[in-house]
Design an enzyme around this catalytic site. Structure first.
Site, PDB file in Angstrom:
ATOM      1  N   HIS A 152     -18.246 -17.599 -37.956  1.00 43.50           N
ATOM      2  CA  HIS A 152     -18.789 -17.672 -36.646  1.00 43.50           C
ATOM      3  C   HIS A 152     -19.505 -19.089 -36.769  1.00 43.50           C
ATOM      4  O   HIS A 152     -20.542 -19.150 -37.544  1.00 43.50           O
ATOM      5  CB  HIS A 152     -19.757 -16.410 -36.185  1.00 43.50           C
ATOM      6  CG  HIS A 152     -20.426 -16.507 -35.216  1.00 43.50           C
ATOM      7  ND1 HIS A 152     -19.841 -15.893 -34.042  1.00 43.50           N
ATOM      8  CD2 HIS A 152     -21.535 -17.224 -34.821  1.00 43.50           C
ATOM      9  CE1 HIS A 152     -20.832 -16.178 -33.004  1.00 43.50           C
ATOM     10  NE2 HIS A 152     -21.571 -17.044 -33.120  1.00 43.50           N
ATOM     11  N   CYS A 153     -19.326 -19.927 -35.909  1.00 41.99           N
ATOM     12  CA  CYS A 153     -19.867 -21.293 -35.810  1.00 41.99           C
ATOM     13  C   CYS A 153     -20.772 -21.264 -34.806  1.00 41.99           C
ATOM     14  O   CYS A 153     -20.482 -21.186 -33.616  1.00 41.99           O
ATOM     15  CB  CYS A 153     -18.775 -22.340 -35.524  1.00 41.99           C
ATOM     16  SG  CYS A 153     -19.349 -24.158 -35.772  1.00 41.99           S
ATOM     17  N   PRO A 154     -22.043 -21.549 -35.178  1.00 48.50           N
ATOM     18  CA  PRO A 154     -23.351 -21.629 -34.011  1.00 48.50           C
ATOM     19  C   PRO A 154     -23.211 -22.813 -33.209  1.00 48.50           C
ATOM     20  O   PRO A 154     -23.757 -22.833 -32.088  1.00 48.50           O
ATOM     21  CB  PRO A 154     -24.629 -21.317 -34.960  1.00 48.50           C
ATOM     22  CG  PRO A 154     -24.286 -21.992 -36.412  1.00 48.50           C
ATOM     23  CD  PRO A 154     -22.856 -21.459 -36.484  1.00 48.50           C
ATOM     24  N   GLY A 165     -20.625 -22.176 -30.869  1.00 44.10           N
ATOM     25  CA  GLY A 165     -21.083 -20.899 -29.789  1.00 44.10           C
ATOM     26  C   GLY A 165     -19.836 -19.813 -29.883  1.00 44.10           C
ATOM     27  O   GLY A 165     -20.116 -19.204 -29.059  1.00 44.10           O
TER      28      GLY A 165
END
Lengths: 425, 143
Positions: free
Chosen positions: A187-189, A192
């Site tokens: 999950h890449c912040p 998003g």
């Protein structure tokens, strides 16, 4: 767009439930809701379900902002300089890279990463039944795993309690999005969203194109600094560099910059570490509306007898103004004839220079025109100018470095009036 | 149109007796394949050969959709070069095959399964996890 296939097939036509008969009438009355509206995961949807984003979209606005601001600064500041010095393709390449980066980023963020829809109730019940029937008869519930053979290798499939199904291989449940994602990467912040099977290629192209864009901008900035440093090292101004004032193309044998010290270090030192010249415009001095720009250091320069007519006229006008100001202070404004009368004898005392002033005075009330013109034309001799501003009290009664001729006339001008002169020397 | 009408009639009249789920077959990796094992609930309803034929055809269609062929490669490169804007006007190879699959399932339902009181659900409706076969009570239909 990618979710359209899920919505094309009318759920009422194919899906069946025990309550379908009863709900059929009800559903006709209600507006049919799209699946995204009842999606169980932690996601946000835009454009009627076409775009999907994680609810915790992290720092996507920051990512976009950083890219746009950096690229904007590059286009605004580096490009004009480099287009002149190098080639027009620099902003073109930069623009293409920028478009690639932004589209890849938006695609990564708004594409469904490969979310597995949760099992329906019937499915979940069926799986539970299978587990119970195949599980052990111990009191504790059996571990929810299933072993399968993939290409002759044993792989354990885990049961997902949230999605109520056995996860396919390489599928993982994202706790932030509360979804099982196929071929879950992470999950890449920054983006998003999760990165999974369906948006991995966009994520990868985003990373690659961003690297290219960053190195391209970095390279251009270094080139920019180098080119500017070259002008510093050769003691050139950018203007001279562009015009090629001292370049060898002009026919000289070598670069004939007469200002160069012919040593790179000396040139650099001279430009960057040399003595700091003072400001010449005296920003904080007081502006005096009737300030006489000094008639001059005619005394300092010893005004030659055959000065050009224009200079003489200017200086004359300065003198004339002084005379007129004196008169204004004691007489009423605009009393033409009396003014002229009073000035003429005074003027006659002053030889040569103000003669032309007298003629212009006598020609009528050209005073106003003269007053207006007086401030500009007289050449400001710098040193005395500065002293004027510092020491002037009442400029109407002061002549800065008056000419010898005017000096002699001073007592005449002071006749019968309370006038004080502050001769400047 | 007439077939759909009859299917809907059937659903309205019949009650669901049971549901059978054909699970995914991962022996060849993560490719979309379904188990061809004949479920016991369908023994009285349909011929085994018929069932296996349906599942095998579906498996082949899914394999074709996911194939790393030259067409998909060209499509991928073109999409990359145009910053994926080409998909605004063109549908992907996978989507084309999915449409073919939907048509095949509709056809199978009409010809083979509906007359036997069965209904195949398109796996895409279930996230490509299972093939759901609904068994209806044999009330209003005669062979």
């Amino acid at each position: 767009m990618k979710n359209c296939e899920y919505q094309q097939i009318d759920p009422r036509a194919l899906s069946v439930s025990p309550l379908s008969v009863q709900n059929h009438a009800e559903k006709k009355v209600q507006r049919p809701r799209r699946k995204w509206e009842v999606f169980p995961g932690k996601n946000r949807f835009f454009c009627d379900g076409r775009l999907i984003l994680a609810r915790q979209n992290g720092v996507l606005p920051l990512t976009l902002g950083l890219i746009i601001v950096t690229s904007g600064l590059f286009f605004a500041f580096d490009c004009p300089f480099l287009v002149k010095h190098l080639t027009v393709f620099i902003p073109v390449i930069g623009g293409v890279l920028f478009v690639f980066v932004v589209t890849s980023l938006l695609r990564t963020s708004f594409t469904d990463p490969g979310i597995l829809p949760r099992a329906t109730a019937d499915e979940a019940a069926d799986i539970e039944r299978q587990i119970d029937s195949s599980g052990s008869s111990t009191y504790r519930p059996p571990p929810r795993t299933k072993e399968i053979l993939i290409n002759q290798q044993v792989v354990k499939l885990k049961y997902c309690f949230t999605c109520k199904m056995f996860r396919p291989p390489r599928t993982s449940h994202c706790s932030l999005c509360d979804n099982c994602v196929e071929r879950f990467d992470h999950h890449c912040p920054w983006v998003g969203n999760c990165v999974g099977k369906r948006n991995y290629r966009y994520f990868y192209s985003f990373i690659i194109s961003l690297s290219f864009l960053t190195s391209f901008i970095f390279g251009c900035v270094i080139t920019h600094i180098t080119l500017r440093s070259q002008t510093v090292a050769s003691n050139l101004t950018t203007n001279e560099d562009i015009k090629g004032s001292w370049s060898s193309k002009r026919g000289a044998e070598e670069s004939g910059n007469p200002y160069s010290y012919n040593n790179i270090i000396t040139n650099c030192c001279a430009t960057l570490c040399g003595p700091m010249p003072p400001s010449l415009i005296d920003r904080r001095g007081f502006h005096l509306p009737d300030e006489v720009i000094p008639v001059a250091s005619a005394s300092e320069l010893e005004l030659p007898p055959f000065t050009p007519k224009s200079d003489a006229n200017m200086c004359t006008r300065g003198t004339k103004d002084v005379l007129e100001k004196m008169l204004h202070s004691s007489d009423f404004h605009g009393m033409c004839p009396s003014g002229i009368q009073k000035t003429t004898p005074l003027v006659q005392e002053v030889p040569r220079a103000p003669a032309t002033a007298a003629t212009s005075l006598s020609s009528g009330c050209s005073r106003q025109l003269a007053n207006q013109a007086v401030v500009d034309p007289c050449p400001p001799f710098s040193k005395s100018n500065r002293r004027d501003s510092l020491h002037s009290i009442n400029p109407a009664f002061r002549l800065a470095s008056p000419s010898p001729t005017l000096n002699r006339s001073m007592p005449v001008l002071g006749d019968g009036r309370d006038i004080g002169f502050i001769p400047q020397h | 149109m007439a077939e759909t009408h009859s299917l809907q009639d059937m659903r309205q009249q019949a009650a669901v007796a049971a549901k059978v789920f054909i699970q995914r077959d991962y022996t060849n990796g993560t490719m979309c394949q379904f188990q061809t094992k004949f479920p016991s609930e369908l023994e009285t309803k349909i011929d085994k050969q018929q069932f296996e034929e349906t599942i095998r055809t579906l498996n082949n269609l899914y394999a074709e959709a996911e194939k790393l062929g030259s067409q998909s490669f060209i499509e991928g490169c073109l999409a990359c070069l145009t910053a994926y804007t080409v998909f605004l006007c063109m549908e992907t190879h996978y989507e084309k095959v999915l449409k073919k699959i939907a048509k095949y399932i509709q056809e199978q339902n009409d010809k083979i399964y509906a007359p036997r009181g069965l209904l195949l659900t398109d796996p895409i409706e279930r996230g490509l996890r299972v093939i759901e076969i609904t068994i209806y009570e044999d009330r209003s239909f005669t062979r």
